[in-house]
Design a protein around this motif. Structure first.
Motif, PDB file in Angstrom:
ATOM      1  N   MET A  60       0.838  -1.202   0.000  1.00 26.07           N
ATOM      2  CA  MET A  60       0.000   0.000   0.000  1.00 26.07           C
ATOM      3  C   MET A  60       0.874   1.253   0.000  1.00 26.07           C
ATOM      4  O   MET A  60       0.591   2.234  -0.674  1.00 26.07           O
ATOM      5  N   ALA A  61       1.977   1.228   0.811  1.00 26.30           N
ATOM      6  CA  ALA A  61       2.884   2.377   0.892  1.00 26.30           C
ATOM      7  C   ALA A  61       3.551   2.635  -0.443  1.00 26.30           C
ATOM      8  O   ALA A  61       3.740   3.781  -0.857  1.00 26.30           O
ATOM      9  N   LYS A  62       3.884   1.534  -1.166  1.00 27.11           N
ATOM     10  CA  LYS A  62       4.495   1.712  -2.480  1.00 27.11           C
ATOM     11  C   LYS A  62       3.516   2.370  -3.468  1.00 27.11           C
ATOM     12  O   LYS A  62       3.889   3.205  -4.298  1.00 27.11           O
ATOM     13  N   LYS A  63       2.224   2.005  -3.359  1.00 27.76           N
ATOM     14  CA  LYS A  63       1.212   2.583  -4.248  1.00 27.76           C
ATOM     15  C   LYS A  63       1.073   4.079  -4.019  1.00 27.76           C
ATOM     16  O   LYS A  63       1.025   4.880  -4.958  1.00 27.76           O
ATOM     17  N   TYR A  64       0.994   4.502  -2.760  1.00 26.63           N
ATOM     18  CA  TYR A  64       0.895   5.926  -2.445  1.00 26.63           C
ATOM     19  C   TYR A  64       2.131   6.673  -2.897  1.00 26.63           C
ATOM     20  O   TYR A  64       2.056   7.805  -3.386  1.00 26.63           O
ATOM     21  N   SER A  65       3.319   6.062  -2.779  1.00 25.69           N
ATOM     22  CA  SER A  65       4.562   6.700  -3.196  1.00 25.69           C
ATOM     23  C   SER A  65       4.568   6.939  -4.689  1.00 25.69           C
ATOM     24  O   SER A  65       5.020   7.989  -5.184  1.00 25.69           O
ATOM     25  N   ALA A  66       4.022   5.991  -5.466  1.00 25.04           N
ATOM     26  CA  ALA A  66       3.980   6.133  -6.936  1.00 25.04           C
ATOM     27  C   ALA A  66       3.052   7.266  -7.337  1.00 25.04           C
ATOM     28  O   ALA A  66       3.345   8.052  -8.253  1.00 25.04           O
ATOM     29  N   ILE A  67       1.906   7.408  -6.645  1.00 20.25           N
ATOM     30  CA  ILE A  67       0.959   8.484  -6.958  1.00 20.25           C
ATOM     31  C   ILE A  67       1.566   9.839  -6.671  1.00 20.25           C
ATOM     32  O   ILE A  67       1.467  10.783  -7.469  1.00 20.25           O
ATOM     33  N   VAL A  68       2.225   9.942  -5.526  1.00 19.36           N
ATOM     34  CA  VAL A  68       2.859  11.211  -5.155  1.00 19.36           C
ATOM     35  C   VAL A  68       3.940  11.578  -6.156  1.00 19.36           C
ATOM     36  O   VAL A  68       4.074  12.728  -6.591  1.00 19.36           O
ATOM     37  N   LEU A  69       4.730  10.567  -6.580  1.00 19.90           N
ATOM     38  CA  LEU A  69       5.790  10.811  -7.550  1.00 19.90           C
ATOM     39  C   LEU A  69       5.212  11.289  -8.874  1.00 19.90           C
ATOM     40  O   LEU A  69       5.744  12.209  -9.518  1.00 19.90           O
ATOM     41  N   PHE A  70       4.077  10.712  -9.300  1.00 22.20           N
ATOM     42  CA  PHE A  70       3.433  11.120 -10.558  1.00 22.20           C
ATOM     43  C   PHE A  70       2.948  12.551 -10.489  1.00 22.20           C
ATOM     44  O   PHE A  70       3.138  13.347 -11.429  1.00 22.20           O
ATOM     45  N   LEU A  71       2.351  12.924  -9.377  1.00 22.69           N
ATOM     46  CA  LEU A  71       1.838  14.290  -9.223  1.00 22.69           C
ATOM     47  C   LEU A  71       2.973  15.297  -9.215  1.00 22.69           C
ATOM     48  O   LEU A  71       2.873  16.367  -9.828  1.00 22.69           O
ATOM     49  N   LEU A  72       4.073  14.969  -8.536  1.00 23.88           N
ATOM     50  CA  LEU A  72       5.210  15.877  -8.498  1.00 23.88           C
ATOM     51  C   LEU A  72       5.813  16.065  -9.883  1.00 23.88           C
ATOM     52  O   LEU A  72       6.199  17.173 -10.267  1.00 23.88           O
ATOM     53  N   THR A  73       5.864  14.977 -10.664  1.00 26.03           N
ATOM     54  CA  THR A  73       6.408  15.064 -12.022  1.00 26.03           C
ATOM     55  C   THR A  73       5.528  15.948 -12.900  1.00 26.03           C
ATOM     56  O   THR A  73       6.013  16.785 -13.676  1.00 26.03           O
ATOM     57  N   ALA A  74       4.173  15.794 -12.790  1.00 21.00           N
ATOM     58  CA  ALA A  74       3.255  16.617 -13.587  1.00 21.00           C
ATOM     59  C   ALA A  74       3.379  18.086 -13.232  1.00 21.00           C
ATOM     60  O   ALA A  74       3.393  18.960 -14.107  1.00 21.00           O
ATOM     61  N   LEU A  75       3.488  18.404 -11.956  1.00 24.45           N
ATOM     62  CA  LEU A  75       3.640  19.795 -11.533  1.00 24.45           C
ATOM     63  C   LEU A  75       4.937  20.389 -12.046  1.00 24.45           C
ATOM     64  O   LEU A  75       4.996  21.552 -12.459  1.00 24.45           O
ATOM     65  N   ALA A  76       5.988  19.594 -12.057  1.00 16.17           N
ATOM     66  CA  ALA A  76       7.277  20.079 -12.554  1.00 16.17           C
ATOM     67  C   ALA A  76       7.206  20.381 -14.041  1.00 16.17           C
ATOM     68  O   ALA A  76       7.729  21.399 -14.510  1.00 16.17           O
ATOM     69  N   LEU A  77       6.526  19.516 -14.813  1.00 12.78           N
ATOM     70  CA  LEU A  77       6.382  19.758 -16.247  1.00 12.78           C
ATOM     71  C   LEU A  77       5.547  21.012 -16.531  1.00 12.78           C
ATOM     72  O   LEU A  77       5.865  21.806 -17.423  1.00 12.78           O
ATOM     73  N   LEU A  78       4.467  21.217 -15.751  1.00  9.22           N
ATOM     74  CA  LEU A  78       3.627  22.388 -15.937  1.00  9.22           C
ATOM     75  C   LEU A  78       4.394  23.663 -15.633  1.00  9.22           C
ATOM     76  O   LEU A  78       4.319  24.659 -16.357  1.00  9.22           O
ATOM     77  N   ALA A  79       5.194  23.607 -14.544  1.00  9.94           N
ATOM     78  CA  ALA A  79       5.994  24.778 -14.185  1.00  9.94           C
ATOM     79  C   ALA A  79       7.019  25.086 -15.262  1.00  9.94           C
ATOM     80  O   ALA A  79       7.261  26.248 -15.608  1.00  9.94           O
TER      81      ALA A  79
END
Length: 350
Positions: free
Chosen positions: A1-20
């Motif tokens: 479960m912890a690995k799943k949450y870590s992957a979601i957080v990583l995806f969101l951070l990557t999307a925000l970085a691309l938008l910025a």
């Protein structure tokens, strides 16, 4: 479960970085003046052009009789004869009414007899004067008597004629206000007489058209009683004075009315056709109203749009006259005006 949450957080951070990163790139491009060119807006255009225009002036007018009088009693007497059929046409000289004229007739007869005797005496004195048997003074005195009686007779005959009321012109009788046998006072109205075979139309025209008005110009008359029927006429007279309050000139037109369909007092819709003139015209859908002003969009160099204020004159279906703001040959937008503004680039649609 912890690995799943870590992957979601990583995806969101990557999307925000691309938008910025994308927003930073756009900001740098605008700062360096390298904004990507806007797409040209598809519109349809036309050109302002000189065209002949028959100006028309619309006004509200009032119908007037071409001739109109009130037939009145000249003396206080009994009405012995009345020939008033309301709405009946009469001819000039026809007897309308007669007042009691017994006294006037007797006075005329008396003076005629007196004049005859005096003229006989005058002739006798003239014959005597020829033989030197009569003094010149007696002859002059008798001549004076004859002249006096003759003047009295003319006055009496005039009063006698006034006891008979005749139609002064061809026309239509109005409503009678007295009955036969009634005693009428001097100045009492017996009836009215109107000549409406030609109806006179009175209306006002703004002073800006005064230079284009002329006697003889055609006018078209409408009245609500006859729906869309048009009565043709022409301008008969133009008042030399302009009303200083309304800044308009009073005009009289005449319309043939042999069938007596139009009546004095009618409210009439009047249209005057002025002379043809070459004026600057644009399609009416090129105009954009804003409050109490009118605007148009012109196309200049590099197909860029400029909004200009225009002064509109005469309008006809589909077209408008331009008094100021445009020149002959100016390219204007006629379709798509709601999509453009000053500075945008357009492309001409087929």
């Amino acid at each position: 479960m912890a690995k799943k949450y870590s992957a979601i957080v990583l995806f969101l951070l990557t999307a925000l970085a691309l938008l910025a990163a994308y927003l930073f790139y756009q900001t740098q491009q605008e700062t360096n003046g390298q904004r990507p060119p806007a797409r040209a807006i598809a519109v349809k255009t036309s050109h302002a052009s000189m065209q002949p225009l028959a100006r028309q002036v619309n006004a509200l007018g009032t119908g007037l009789a071409n001739d109109s009088v009130q037939l009145i009693a000249s003396s206080s007497e009994y009405l012995t004869y009345l020939n008033v059929i309301e709405g009946q046409s009469v001819q000039q000289g026809e007897v309308i009414a007669r007042l009691n004229d017994v006294e006037q007739r007797a006075r005329v007869a008396e003076l005629q007899a007196q004049l005859t005797e005096q003229q006989r005496q005058l002739e006798r004195l003239k014959n005597l004067a020829a033989t030197q048997a009569a003094a010149q003074s007696m002859l002059d005195e008798q001549q004076s008597r004859v002249n006096t009686t003759l003047a009295q007779l003319e006055s009496a005959e005039s009063r006698l004629r006034q006891m008979t009321i005749r139609a002064p012109f061809d026309g239509v009788l109005g409503l009678r206000t007295v009955s036969q046998g009634a005693f009428v006072n001097s100045g009492s109205v017996i009836t009215t007489l109107d000549n409406i075979a030609q109806l006179r139309v009175e209306f006002n025209v703004p002073e800006r058209f005064i230079a284009e008005l002329a006697v003889g110009m055609p006018v078209a008359i409408r009245n609500i009683a006859f729906r869309n029927e048009i009565f043709e006429g022409q301008i008969k007279a133009i008042d030399p004075r302009i009303d200083p309050v309304t800044r308009s000139v009073r005009v009289h037109g005449v319309v043939d009315n042999q069938e007596l369909r139009l009546r004095p007092g009618m409210l009439l819709d009047v249209r005057v056709t002025l002379a043809n003139q070459d004026v600057l015209m644009v399609p009416e859908n090129a105009l954009v109203p804003l409050q109490n002003r009118q605007y148009a969009f012109t196309v200049g160099e590099d197909d860029r749009v400029t909004q200009v204020q225009v002064q509109v004159g005469e309008r006809i279906p589909g077209w408008a006259e331009i008094l100021d703001g445009l020149a002959d040959g100016d390219e204007i937008i006629v379709e798509g005006v709601q999509k453009v503004r000053t500075g945008v680039t357009i492309r001409r649609a087929e």
